[in-house]
Design an enzyme around this catalytic site. Structure first.
Site, PDB file in Angstrom:
ATOM      1  N   LYS A   1      24.929  52.067  77.655  1.00 35.73           N
ATOM      2  CA  LYS A   1      25.590  51.799  76.384  1.00 35.73           C
ATOM      3  C   LYS A   1      26.929  51.085  76.580  1.00 35.73           C
ATOM      4  CE  LYS A   1      22.274  53.311  73.878  1.00 35.73           C
ATOM      5  NZ  LYS A   1      21.450  52.347  73.109  1.00 35.73           N
TER       6      LYS A   1
ATOM      7  N   TYR B   1      22.407  56.689  80.815  1.00 31.27           N
ATOM      8  CA  TYR B   1      22.542  56.430  79.379  1.00 31.27           C
ATOM      9  C   TYR B   1      23.936  55.917  79.004  1.00 31.27           C
ATOM     10  CZ  TYR B   1      22.124  56.991  74.329  1.00 31.27           C
ATOM     11  OH  TYR B   1      22.113  56.768  72.971  1.00 31.27           O
TER      12      TYR B   1
END
Length: 247
Positions: A159, A155
């Site tokens: 990002k 994750y």
């Protein structure tokens, strides 16, 4: 603030995405929300129209991890509405698995939706925006793109990639009249957070200078500003909305 504009919001059926859709509709945009399934997209549209029958909103469910599906869906929006002024790339997924049990398949699945799909959506909409003389793209990043997190490596990695895409495409698309920015949420009161025990949340709140977690509307306000003409000279920015001082 968005009178007459047409917006596509991926991941628009709940949480921050749903709040963005509401905020855009309140400010007189026509909104096409994307869901992971047509049933969930239709349900979100029904909820919005229950309170405001006249709101110009519809739901679609292209496979965001397939470029052909995205392009066909976005071309359809352009054919129906004549233009696409705003794209919000909000769809995403995460996992808190530790590295010792993180499978290559899970890593690839998260990167596919969080990075590949963002590229596919931008690629599909960019030709439309260039032809019409401009537009606005806003990507959802995260505070963990800056700080990392104790587990769940895909994750924050995804990002950070979104941040790089935002900065690079702001430079490339700016001369064509397209602004590209990102909003990086902090801890936000979504369905996922409501399932976290209070004894876990309280210490986190105590570390935030504003002493509260964010609400979806806090994030929606940032997305509204960046989509509006009030932000017409802002591009290539990653705005952190997390209640904290930048370090």
């Amino acid at each position: 603030m968005l009178n007459g504009k047409v917006a596509i919001v991926t991941g628009g059926t709940r949480g921050i995405g749903y709040a963005i859709v509401e905020k855009y509709l309140e400010n007189h945009a026509a909104v096409i929300l994307c869901g992971s399934r047509q049933e969930t997209a239709d349900k979100a549209v029904a909820q919005l129209r229950a309170a405001h029958p006249d709101w110009p909103v519809e739901g679609i469910a292209p496979d965001l991890t397939d470029y052909a599906s995205v392009k066909a869906a976005f071309d359809g929006v352009r054919e129906r509405y004549g233009r696409i002024d705003i794209l919000v790339n909000n769809a995403g997924m995460s996992s808190a698995d530790p590295l010792s049990s993180y499978t290559p398949e899970l890593f690839r699945k998260i990167m596919s939706l969080n990075v590949d799909a963002v590229f596919y959506c931008i690629r599909a909409v960019s030709d439309i925006m260039i032809a019409q003389g401009g537009g606005c793209i806003i990507n959802t990043s995260s505070m963990v793109s800056r700080f990392g997190q104790p587990s769940g490596v895909a994750y924050p990695t995804s990002k950070a990639a979104v941040n790089g895409m935002t900065l690079s495409l702001a430079r490339e698309l700016g001369p064509k009249g397209i602004r590209v920015n990102a909003v990086a949420p902090g801890i936000t009161n979504t369905d996922m957070m409501q399932a976290v025990p209070k004894e876990v949340i309280t210490p986190l709140i105590n570390q935030i200078p504003l002493r509260r977690i964010g609400e979806p509307e806090d994030l929606a306000n940032a997305f509204l500003f960046l989509a509006s003409d009030a932000a017409s000279y802002i591009t290539g920015e990653i705005i952190h909305v997390n209640g904290q001082a930048r370090s």
